[in-house]
Enzyme design. Structure first.
Site, PDB file in Angstrom:
ATOM      1  N   SER A 130       0.833  -1.208   0.000  1.00  0.00           N
ATOM      2  CA  SER A 130       0.000   0.000   0.000  1.00  0.00           C
ATOM      3  C   SER A 130       0.865   1.255   0.000  1.00  0.00           C
ATOM      4  O   SER A 130       1.907   1.306   0.639  1.00  0.00           O
ATOM      5  CB  SER A 130      -0.914   0.026   1.229  1.00  0.00           C
ATOM      6  OG  SER A 130      -1.667   1.227   1.250  1.00  0.00           O
ATOM      7  N   LYS A 185      -4.381  -6.584   4.092  1.00  0.00           N
ATOM      8  CA  LYS A 185      -4.413  -5.517   3.081  1.00  0.00           C
ATOM      9  C   LYS A 185      -5.851  -5.200   2.679  1.00  0.00           C
ATOM     10  O   LYS A 185      -6.221  -4.036   2.466  1.00  0.00           O
ATOM     11  CB  LYS A 185      -3.599  -5.938   1.852  1.00  0.00           C
ATOM     12  CG  LYS A 185      -3.674  -4.962   0.659  1.00  0.00           C
ATOM     13  CD  LYS A 185      -3.208  -3.562   1.035  1.00  0.00           C
ATOM     14  CE  LYS A 185      -2.863  -2.695  -0.164  1.00  0.00           C
ATOM     15  NZ  LYS A 185      -3.891  -2.572  -1.184  1.00  0.00           N
ATOM     16  N   HIS A 188      -7.282  -3.119   5.361  1.00  0.00           N
ATOM     17  CA  HIS A 188      -6.694  -1.785   5.195  1.00  0.00           C
ATOM     18  C   HIS A 188      -7.480  -0.987   4.155  1.00  0.00           C
ATOM     19  O   HIS A 188      -7.847   0.167   4.377  1.00  0.00           O
ATOM     20  CB  HIS A 188      -5.235  -1.929   4.761  1.00  0.00           C
ATOM     21  CG  HIS A 188      -4.640  -0.685   4.154  1.00  0.00           C
ATOM     22  ND1 HIS A 188      -4.917  -0.271   2.861  1.00  0.00           N
ATOM     23  CD2 HIS A 188      -3.789   0.248   4.659  1.00  0.00           C
ATOM     24  CE1 HIS A 188      -4.275   0.852   2.611  1.00  0.00           C
ATOM     25  NE2 HIS A 188      -3.582   1.182   3.684  1.00  0.00           N
ATOM     26  N   ASN A 189      -7.756  -1.617   3.018  1.00  0.00           N
ATOM     27  CA  ASN A 189      -8.474  -0.916   1.956  1.00  0.00           C
ATOM     28  C   ASN A 189      -9.909  -0.603   2.355  1.00  0.00           C
ATOM     29  O   ASN A 189     -10.458   0.436   1.984  1.00  0.00           O
ATOM     30  CB  ASN A 189      -8.458  -1.754   0.674  1.00  0.00           C
ATOM     31  CG  ASN A 189      -7.119  -1.691  -0.035  1.00  0.00           C
ATOM     32  OD1 ASN A 189      -6.095  -1.442   0.589  1.00  0.00           O
ATOM     33  ND2 ASN A 189      -7.119  -1.918  -1.327  1.00  0.00           N
ATOM     34  N   GLU A 192      -9.740   2.311   4.473  1.00  0.00           N
ATOM     35  CA  GLU A 192      -9.472   3.434   3.565  1.00  0.00           C
ATOM     36  C   GLU A 192     -10.777   3.953   2.960  1.00  0.00           C
ATOM     37  O   GLU A 192     -11.000   5.170   2.894  1.00  0.00           O
ATOM     38  CB  GLU A 192      -8.520   2.949   2.476  1.00  0.00           C
ATOM     39  CG  GLU A 192      -8.128   3.960   1.436  1.00  0.00           C
ATOM     40  CD  GLU A 192      -7.295   3.314   0.340  1.00  0.00           C
ATOM     41  OE1 GLU A 192      -7.652   3.461  -0.851  1.00  0.00           O
ATOM     42  OE2 GLU A 192      -6.291   2.654   0.673  1.00  0.00           O
TER      43      GLU A 192
END
Length: 484
Positions: A130, A185, A188-189, A192
């Protein structure tokens, strides 16, 4: 220059180019290959000219240029292209060689691929990367998972190219087995998505309710970025609000209000549903993008459906302070939900996740990097079994201090017809989570009434299930009890 490369990369798009330049700058010789071989020549004659790169025009040539154990990074489109390249590579690799998927693959695919590649005597890593093109070049956040035996062979390279926090600690460490890296991940997205939606709602309130100019909004975000909300996304929002088009007008005003998505936020929401985790804020952020995509329908509806005309009756400066509090409290909820999802996934997939360590991975390089994450690391370092971030003393105090302003913002937005789905659902989650008793007893009664699905009683031990013949016309037979 070395005749053999330390590591190789397939896929010379923007991320691939920047990542290999990062590796080379950190002292490594890198082999590069692209299915469209003209890209290899263009890179070798351009950004890679005179540097420690070995260009290859075939998979065979590429593999032959690598030191053993060979380390091959794939930065290609997620899905079938990854499987295709794995099949192309396997015949040319030897036992112990390592295939690394650095794209945005869905974690179940990584679980499957890890098992498959290991069955061929090879090792596999699925790693989240990222930070966008800038992060890839100067230091991304890297979240590797897969074959545990592969980690010692790539650890030095990965940690040298990763972003570093203030004390020099790299934002890269081993996450866990098979799909753990890509799962983290994915979360995380998802976070986000939530952060971006929350910030967009704050901008919408400033513009449509407070009537602020772009310069005024820029100044507010500049101040916010120097306080509790200090983060990359607040920082770039500050800059976006100050950016002018060629005619001197704000560029943001000319950008069509339909948001795209690549699927990782949707995946996060689907997995939350699969595991029964209330990931309401991220889910709402995904749906907000879906609603934005209905541009033509919304334009037509705006001419038919009516609502209040936004107008603030009160002190604008105080409301902006309330917005800062609301944004911070909602952000806490978003991360609390994301961490709850990771905790449940760790149980489901038998991963040993280091939650404080994950916060450190996100502390630099990545899109959600913020000062806030240092507090999350502290919370889990103190108690790695913490069931919910809202229960940590620091965050408990912060939400308590923000609560009144948070409620004022949501109430004002709703009464003025300004949509703030993420801010609202965050508050609803907080109120639901702090409620000793919710109206689910009514749901259970309804389910038992129409489907004999049974219920538990507050005056009996958990695990005992009861059925009532509500109408006097039904029988005593109950449906089996299970959770889908």
């Amino acid at each position: 220059m070395k005749t053999k490369a330390d590591i190789g990369l397939i896929g010379l798009a923007v991320m691939g180019e920047n990542l290999v330049l990062n590796m080379e700058r950190n002292g490594y010789t890198v082999a590069v290959y692209n299915r469209t071989v003209e890209k290899v020549d263009r890179f070798m004659d351009g950004r890679g000219k005179g540097r420690k790169f070995i260009g290859a025009h075939s998979v065979e040539e590429f593999v032959a240029s690598l030191e053993r154990p060979r380390k091959v990074v794939l930065l290609v489109k997620a899905g079938k292209p990854v499987d295709d390249f794995i099949e192309m590579l396997i015949p040319h690799l030897d036992q112990g060689d390592i295939i690394i998927d650095g794209g945005n693959s869905h974690f179940p695919d990584t679980i499957r691929r890890t098992a498959y590649v290991e069955s061929k005597g090879l090792l596999y890593i699925g790693t989240g990367v990222s930070g966008g093109e800038e992060g890839a070049l100067w230091g991304p956040s890297i979240m590797p998972g897969g074959s545990v035996d592969a980690w010692p062979h790539v650890k030095e390279i990965f940690q040298s190219i990763a972003a570093k926090v203030e004390d020099g600690t790299p934002c890269c460490d081993w996450v866990g087995a098979n799909g753990a890296g890509h799962f983290v991940k994915m979360v995380h997205n998802g976070i986000e998505y939530g952060d971006m939606q929350l910030i967009s709602e704050a901008y919408h309130l400033m513009k449509n309710l407070l009537g602020m100019t772009y310069k005024e909004m820029h100044q507010v975000f500049k101040v916010w970025n120097e306080g509790d909300l200090d983060s990359y996304l607040i920082e770039i929002t500050r800059d976006i609000l100050d950016f002018e088009d060629e005619d001197g007008e704000p560029l943001l005003e000319k950008i069509l209000d339909t948001a795209g998505q690549k699927g990782t936020g949707k995946w996060t929401g689907i997995e939350a549903l699969n595991l029964g985790i209330p990931l309401t804020l991220i889910g709402e952020a995904v749906f907000a993008r879906c609603l934005s995509a209905l541009k033509e329908e919304r334009v037509a509806a705006s001419k038919i459906l009516t609502g209040p005309k936004p107008s603030l009756n009160g002190d604008k400066k105080e409301f902006i302070k309330d917005m800062e509090r609301a944004l911070y409290a909602s952000k806490i909820v978003s991360y609390a939900q994301g961490y709850t999802l990771m905790r449940e996934a760790a149980k489901e997939y038998d991963w040993d996740l280091n939650y404080g360590g994950i916060a450190l991975l996100w502390r630099g390089g990545c899109i959600i990097r913020s000062a806030f994450l240092a507090r999350i690391k502290e919370a889990f370092d103190q108690n790695n079994e913490l069931p919910n971030l809202l229960l940590d003393p620091f965050f408990q105090e912060k939400v308590g201090a923000a609560q009144a302003g948070w409620r004022r913002v949501v109430a004002t937005a709703l009464s003025n017809g300004v949509p703030v789905p993420a801010l609202t659902t965050a508050l609803n989650y907080f109120d639901g989570y702090r409620s000793e008793r919710l109206p689910a007893n009514m749901l259970q009664a309804q389910r038992d009434y129409f489907g004999a699905h049974t219920y538990e009683r507050v005056d009996r031990p958990r695990g005992e299930f009861f059925h009532t013949n509500w109408t006097g016309r039904g029988g005593d037979t109950a449906s089996s009890t299970y959770n889908a």
